[in-house]
Scaffold this active site. Structure first.
Site, mmCIF file in Angstrom:
data_model
loop_
_atom_site.group_PDB
_atom_site.id
_atom_site.type_symbol
_atom_site.label_atom_id
_atom_site.label_comp_id
_atom_site.label_asym_id
_atom_site.label_seq_id
_atom_site.Cartn_x
_atom_site.Cartn_y
_atom_site.Cartn_z
ATOM 1 N N CYS A 116 17.390 -120.714 29.873
ATOM 2 C CA CYS A 116 16.471 -119.669 30.352
ATOM 3 C C CYS A 116 15.551 -120.168 31.461
ATOM 4 C CB CYS A 116 15.673 -119.081 29.189
ATOM 5 S SG CYS A 116 14.496 -120.202 28.404
ATOM 6 N N HIS A 143 10.810 -118.844 25.638
ATOM 7 C CA HIS A 143 11.860 -118.141 26.383
ATOM 8 C C HIS A 143 11.232 -117.495 27.612
ATOM 9 C CE1 HIS A 143 15.832 -116.367 26.877
ATOM 10 N NE2 HIS A 143 15.233 -115.273 27.285
ATOM 11 N N HIS A 178 17.863 -112.639 32.605
ATOM 12 C CA HIS A 178 17.600 -113.916 31.925
ATOM 13 C C HIS A 178 18.911 -114.498 31.411
ATOM 14 C CE1 HIS A 178 17.545 -112.345 27.516
ATOM 15 N NE2 HIS A 178 18.122 -111.445 28.274
#
Length: 337
Positions: A253, A301, A313
């Site tokens: 990520c 994240h 993402h």
């Protein structure tokens, strides 16, 4: 990498609210929104929990690996500096040795006897004056040598400390790597233990077709560099999630965010926790395309807002780089780069 969560209220650009509601219903229909604290007797929820833990360990690995890289660079520079210092010290010692030899050869006799036996007293006095100047110069060079030796001793001690820290950092990187690989192995084993129909349902949920271009509205990127970063991120759609990777063939990520902004000439930190503070924070309701959106209380994240309630993402293993609703996880915070 984490699972999709309930959508959170937001006040994004025109049409975002409707888009969030539609996407929420779609995700629920697909079964892609498991609960945050899924019971351990729910295999799919347990897989999701393991992926979330693996992502936290991945970001810890990225942080330790970044620190190890920095230490390696610092140690290399320090060694180069020490080598240059040693050359300077050797040159100073050689110079001092020459001066000491000249002083010994000129000062072998008592000054009064040297004057008595001198054929030219004036010449002797001239030589004595030169000798005095040599002595003063020698004293100055000796002090410079002492200072240089203290400096090189300090640099060597600091380099030794950094080498010790580097070794500890290497061990930390290896420990985090084992943790990530262990979590992912458990998740894969659990997925493989599911009946084929359930495994297929989970696979469909994780590949929910969002790698296609959704309606992103007419929101304007926060800056020219944000627009370039969005273009880079969208070029990575469909690329696989690879933990610890920052492109161009695979991403985790934070690696996707770092790589995307690097294409725009902006150097982001490596981890999602550090990226959270890479610029000023703005309210979620004021997010603009190109803003970073970090999730969970520990910012483990991160995605990039692209407009109309959507982020791009790298979700988790098995799910490629894709679009998802900005409210997919709790604890969203927005950073403008």
């Amino acid at each position: 990498m984490g699972s999709h969560r309930r959508l959170v209220p937001s006040g994004f650009d025109r049409g975002a609210s409707t888009a969030l509601c539609v996407l929420s219903a779609t995700a629920a229909a697909l079964g892609a929104v498991p609960a945050l604290a899924a019971p351990h007797d729910d295999p799919r929820g347990e897989v999701d929990r393991l992926y979330e833990e693996a992502e936290r360990a991945t970001e810890a690995y990225n942080k330790a690996d970044e620190r190890a890289d920095s230490l390696r660079e610092e140690v290399g520079l320090a060694r180069d500096r020490i080598a240059r210092q040693q050359e300077r010290i050797n040159s100073m010692r050689e110079s001092l040795g020459s001066l000491a030899g000249a002083q010994y050869r000129s000062g072998g006799l008592d000054p009064s006897l040297a004057l008595l036996f001198s054929d030219d007293p004036d010449d002797y006095l001239d030589k004595a004056a030169v000798l005095d100047r040599i002595t003063v110069r020698q004293a100055g060079e000796l002090k410079d040598l002492q200072d240089a030796m203290r400096e090189i001793a300090q640099d060597r001690a600091e380099t030794s400390r950094k080498l010790g820290e580097l070794e500890r950092s290497r061990k930390t990187v290896a420990a985090h790597k084992r943790t990530v690989e262990g979590k992912l192995a458990k998740a894969r084993a659990l997925l493989n233990s599911l009946p084929s129909a359930e495994r297929a349902a989970y696979d469909r949920a994780s590949r929910s077709g969002r790698e296609g271009m959704p309606e992103l509205g007419s929101a304007v990127p926060a800056s020219g560099r944000a627009a370039s970063a969005i273009a880079a991120a969208t070029s990575a759609l469909g690329k696989p999630y690879v933990w610890g990777a920052n492109g161009p063939s695979g991403f985790d990520c934070s690696g996707l965010m770092q790589w995307s902004y690097a294409q725009a000439g902006v150097a982001l930190p490596r981890t999602s926790q550090a990226q959270r503070f890479a610029g000023p924070q703005v309210p979620l309701s004021q997010a603009q395309p190109g803003d970073l959106v970090t999730y969970r209380s520990d910012a483990s994240h991160v995605g990039m807002y692209v407009g109309n309630g959507q982020v791009i993402h790298a979700p988790y293993p098995g799910a490629p780089v894709r679009y998802d609703p900005v409210g997919m996880m709790p604890g969203a915070t927005v950073t403008r780069v």
